[in-house]
Design a protein around this motif. Structure first.
Motif, PDB file in Angstrom:
ATOM      1  N   SER A 108       0.860  -1.170   0.000  1.00  0.00           N
ATOM      2  CA  SER A 108       0.000   0.000   0.000  1.00  0.00           C
ATOM      3  C   SER A 108       0.904   1.229   0.000  1.00  0.00           C
ATOM      4  CB  SER A 108      -0.896   0.007   1.240  1.00  0.00           C
ATOM      5  OG  SER A 108      -1.752   1.128   1.227  1.00  0.00           O
ATOM      6  N   ILE A 109       0.796   2.037  -1.050  1.00  0.00           N
ATOM      7  CA  ILE A 109       1.692   3.175  -1.187  1.00  0.00           C
ATOM      8  C   ILE A 109       0.904   4.413  -1.577  1.00  0.00           C
ATOM      9  CG2 ILE A 109       3.658   1.756  -1.845  1.00  0.00           C
ATOM     10  CD1 ILE A 109       3.143   2.635  -4.746  1.00  0.00           C
ATOM     11  N   GLN A 110       1.552   5.580  -1.437  1.00  0.00           N
ATOM     12  CA  GLN A 110       0.951   6.839  -1.830  1.00  0.00           C
ATOM     13  C   GLN A 110       1.175   7.073  -3.329  1.00  0.00           C
ATOM     14  OE1 GLN A 110      -0.819   9.028   0.078  1.00  0.00           O
ATOM     15  NE2 GLN A 110      -0.682   7.669   1.840  1.00  0.00           N
ATOM     16  N   GLU A 111       0.249   7.760  -3.917  1.00  0.00           N
ATOM     17  CA  GLU A 111       0.380   8.156  -5.321  1.00  0.00           C
ATOM     18  C   GLU A 111       1.704   8.880  -5.532  1.00  0.00           C
ATOM     19  OE1 GLU A 111      -2.885  10.525  -6.623  1.00  0.00           O
ATOM     20  OE2 GLU A 111      -2.092  10.838  -8.637  1.00  0.00           O
ATOM     21  N   GLY A 112       2.388   8.532  -6.623  1.00  0.00           N
ATOM     22  CA  GLY A 112       3.654   9.182  -6.942  1.00  0.00           C
ATOM     23  C   GLY A 112       4.883   8.417  -6.480  1.00  0.00           C
ATOM     24  N   GLU A 113       4.715   7.460  -5.576  1.00  0.00           N
ATOM     25  CA  GLU A 113       5.859   6.670  -5.096  1.00  0.00           C
ATOM     26  C   GLU A 113       6.226   5.593  -6.120  1.00  0.00           C
ATOM     27  OE1 GLU A 113       5.214   7.010  -0.248  1.00  0.00           O
ATOM     28  OE2 GLU A 113       4.860   5.109  -1.269  1.00  0.00           O
ATOM     29  N   ASN A 114       7.452   5.100  -5.982  1.00  0.00           N
ATOM     30  CA  ASN A 114       7.939   4.002  -6.814  1.00  0.00           C
ATOM     31  C   ASN A 114       7.840   2.692  -6.036  1.00  0.00           C
ATOM     32  OD1 ASN A 114       8.671   6.015  -8.645  1.00  0.00           O
ATOM     33  ND2 ASN A 114      10.775   6.098  -7.854  1.00  0.00           N
ATOM     34  N   LEU A 115       7.752   1.571  -6.748  1.00  0.00           N
ATOM     35  CA  LEU A 115       7.692   0.277  -6.075  1.00  0.00           C
ATOM     36  C   LEU A 115       8.263  -0.810  -6.976  1.00  0.00           C
ATOM     37  CD1 LEU A 115       4.900  -1.781  -7.026  1.00  0.00           C
ATOM     38  CD2 LEU A 115       4.146   0.606  -6.905  1.00  0.00           C
ATOM     39  N   THR A 116       8.683  -1.886  -6.342  1.00  0.00           N
ATOM     40  CA  THR A 116       9.176  -3.058  -7.070  1.00  0.00           C
ATOM     41  C   THR A 116       8.541  -4.315  -6.498  1.00  0.00           C
ATOM     42  OG1 THR A 116      11.295  -1.988  -7.501  1.00  0.00           O
ATOM     43  CG2 THR A 116      11.204  -4.375  -7.778  1.00  0.00           C
ATOM     44  N   VAL A 117       8.079  -5.168  -7.379  1.00  0.00           N
ATOM     45  CA  VAL A 117       7.513  -6.465  -7.015  1.00  0.00           C
ATOM     46  C   VAL A 117       8.454  -7.547  -7.541  1.00  0.00           C
ATOM     47  CG1 VAL A 117       5.548  -8.035  -7.305  1.00  0.00           C
ATOM     48  CG2 VAL A 117       5.166  -5.564  -7.099  1.00  0.00           C
ATOM     49  N   TYR A 118       8.693  -8.548  -6.710  1.00  0.00           N
ATOM     50  CA  TYR A 118       9.630  -9.611  -7.073  1.00  0.00           C
ATOM     51  C   TYR A 118       8.895 -10.937  -7.259  1.00  0.00           C
ATOM     52  CZ  TYR A 118      13.003  -6.178  -5.525  1.00  0.00           C
ATOM     53  OH  TYR A 118      13.736  -5.026  -5.387  1.00  0.00           O
ATOM     54  N   CYS A 119       9.427 -11.727  -8.188  1.00  0.00           N
ATOM     55  CA  CYS A 119       8.845 -13.023  -8.519  1.00  0.00           C
ATOM     56  C   CYS A 119      10.006 -14.016  -8.593  1.00  0.00           C
ATOM     57  CB  CYS A 119       8.129 -12.909  -9.865  1.00  0.00           C
ATOM     58  SG  CYS A 119       7.514 -14.438 -10.561  1.00  0.00           S
ATOM     59  N   ASN A 120      10.034 -14.993  -7.690  1.00  0.00           N
ATOM     60  CA  ASN A 120      11.188 -15.885  -7.582  1.00  0.00           C
ATOM     61  C   ASN A 120      10.799 -17.353  -7.649  1.00  0.00           C
ATOM     62  OD1 ASN A 120      13.414 -13.914  -6.987  1.00  0.00           O
ATOM     63  ND2 ASN A 120      12.030 -13.416  -5.317  1.00  0.00           N
ATOM     64  N   SER A 121      11.672 -18.135  -8.242  1.00  0.00           N
ATOM     65  CA  SER A 121      11.445 -19.572  -8.346  1.00  0.00           C
ATOM     66  C   SER A 121      12.782 -20.296  -8.411  1.00  0.00           C
ATOM     67  CB  SER A 121      10.642 -19.882  -9.611  1.00  0.00           C
ATOM     68  OG  SER A 121      10.480 -21.271  -9.777  1.00  0.00           O
ATOM     69  N   SER A 122      12.766 -21.563  -8.103  1.00  0.00           N
ATOM     70  CA  SER A 122      13.951 -22.396  -8.295  1.00  0.00           C
ATOM     71  C   SER A 122      13.899 -23.106  -9.645  1.00  0.00           C
ATOM     72  CB  SER A 122      14.072 -23.421  -7.165  1.00  0.00           C
ATOM     73  OG  SER A 122      12.905 -24.221  -7.103  1.00  0.00           O
ATOM     74  N   SER A 123      12.809 -22.916 -10.379  1.00  0.00           N
ATOM     75  CA  SER A 123      12.637 -23.557 -11.685  1.00  0.00           C
ATOM     76  C   SER A 123      13.015 -22.604 -12.812  1.00  0.00           C
ATOM     77  CB  SER A 123      11.173 -23.991 -11.880  1.00  0.00           C
ATOM     78  OG  SER A 123      10.797 -24.983 -10.963  1.00  0.00           O
ATOM     79  N   VAL A 124      13.466 -23.173 -13.902  1.00  0.00           N
ATOM     80  CA  VAL A 124      13.767 -22.402 -15.109  1.00  0.00           C
ATOM     81  C   VAL A 124      12.541 -22.408 -16.005  1.00  0.00           C
ATOM     82  CG1 VAL A 124      15.222 -22.248 -17.166  1.00  0.00           C
ATOM     83  CG2 VAL A 124      16.208 -22.990 -14.991  1.00  0.00           C
ATOM     84  N   PHE A 125      12.228 -21.262 -16.581  1.00  0.00           N
ATOM     85  CA  PHE A 125      11.071 -21.136 -17.454  1.00  0.00           C
ATOM     86  C   PHE A 125      11.499 -20.697 -18.849  1.00  0.00           C
ATOM     87  CE2 PHE A 125       7.979 -21.907 -14.264  1.00  0.00           C
ATOM     88  CZ  PHE A 125       8.486 -21.370 -13.081  1.00  0.00           C
ATOM     89  N   SER A 126      10.730 -21.087 -19.849  1.00  0.00           N
ATOM     90  CA  SER A 126      11.031 -20.670 -21.216  1.00  0.00           C
ATOM     91  C   SER A 126      10.730 -19.190 -21.406  1.00  0.00           C
ATOM     92  CB  SER A 126      10.230 -21.513 -22.220  1.00  0.00           C
ATOM     93  OG  SER A 126       8.848 -21.390 -21.975  1.00  0.00           O
ATOM     94  N   SER A 127       9.785 -18.675 -20.669  1.00  0.00           N
ATOM     95  CA  SER A 127       9.477 -17.250 -20.663  1.00  0.00           C
ATOM     96  C   SER A 127       8.703 -16.941 -19.386  1.00  0.00           C
ATOM     97  CB  SER A 127       8.671 -16.836 -21.906  1.00  0.00           C
ATOM     98  OG  SER A 127       7.422 -17.504 -21.927  1.00  0.00           O
TER      99      SER A 127
END
Lengths: 114, 113
Positions: free
Chosen positions: B12-31
């Motif tokens: 939950s952030i204020q308008e105008g702020e920056n953010l980063t979302v992370y997505c992690n796995s131990s599996s390799v994906f083609s895309s």
């Protein structure tokens, strides 16, 4: 172009009752998917059809869930009997098929089992 | 069991702020794909990244695929209330001739005006 159509949008039933969901994919899309999405989670694949053939149903709980796509267009997903833990959103998606295509999702059916 | 873990789960952030979302796995994906889902709707595809290390920009959204094709990030610059939604990453594995999507656990973003 019409998107993926699902009905009903909402369904409330008591446990042990049967329930069915219907999906009409985008015209010309040979591949059809059913997903289950629990609240706040990502969708999980239940079954994938290529035309009339179920080519991946490894995640479908076959003791109570069944699906069909008789003419390779519309599909139905059935649960009999429903359990409390089946409460979730059931999403249908379709695509033209092949390894580089895009899946288009319907709005889902929200099932509540009381 | 979902192969991809996203963090944070809620943001939950204020308008105008920056953010980063992370997505992690131990599996390799083609895309890897990123989707946004609004309440009462199905997920809508935002982007597909294919090559390890690839960076794609979509207006204020920047997507990166990890070099080893196991993880990804989504960065939003100057967030707007219209960015509010559930963000889902999905790893793609190809078998039996089609894309099989493995969705992450989701990040619910709320941008406060």
């Amino acid at each position: 172009e019409a998107g993926v159509v699902q009905s009903p949008r909402y369904k409330i039933i008591e446990k042990k009752q049967p329930v069915a969901f219907w999906c009409n994919p985008i015209s010309g899309h040979n591949t059809l998917y059913w997903y289950l999405q629990n609240l706040g989670q990502g969708p999980e694949l239940l079954i994938r059809y290529e035309n009339e053939e179920a080519v991946d149903d490894s995640q479908l709980p076959k003791d109570r869930f069944s699906a069909e796509r008789l003419k390779g267009v519309d599909s139905t997903l059935k649960i009999q009997p429903a359990e409390l833990g089946d409460s979730a959103v059931y999403l249908c998606a379709s695509s033209t098929g092949g390894p580089t295509d895009t899946q288009y999702f319907g709005p889902g059916t929200r099932l509540t089992v009381l | 069991t979902q192969l991809l873990e996203q963090s944070p789960q809620f943001l939950s952030i204020q308008e105008g702020e920056n953010l980063t979302v992370y997505c992690n796995s131990s599996s390799v994906f083609s895309s890897l794909q990123w989707y946004r889902q609004e309440p009462g709707e199905g997920p809508v595809l935002l982007v597909t990244v294919v090559t390890g290390g690839e960076v794609k920009k979509l207006k204020r959204l920047t997507f990166q695929f990890g070099d080893a094709r196991k993880d990804s990030s989504l960065h939003i610059t100057a967030a707007q209330p219209g960015d509010t939604g559930l963000y889902l990453c999905a790893g793609v594995k190809v078998w039996t001739g089609a894309n099989n999507l493995f969705f992450g656990t989701g990040t619910r973003l709320t941008v406060i005006p």
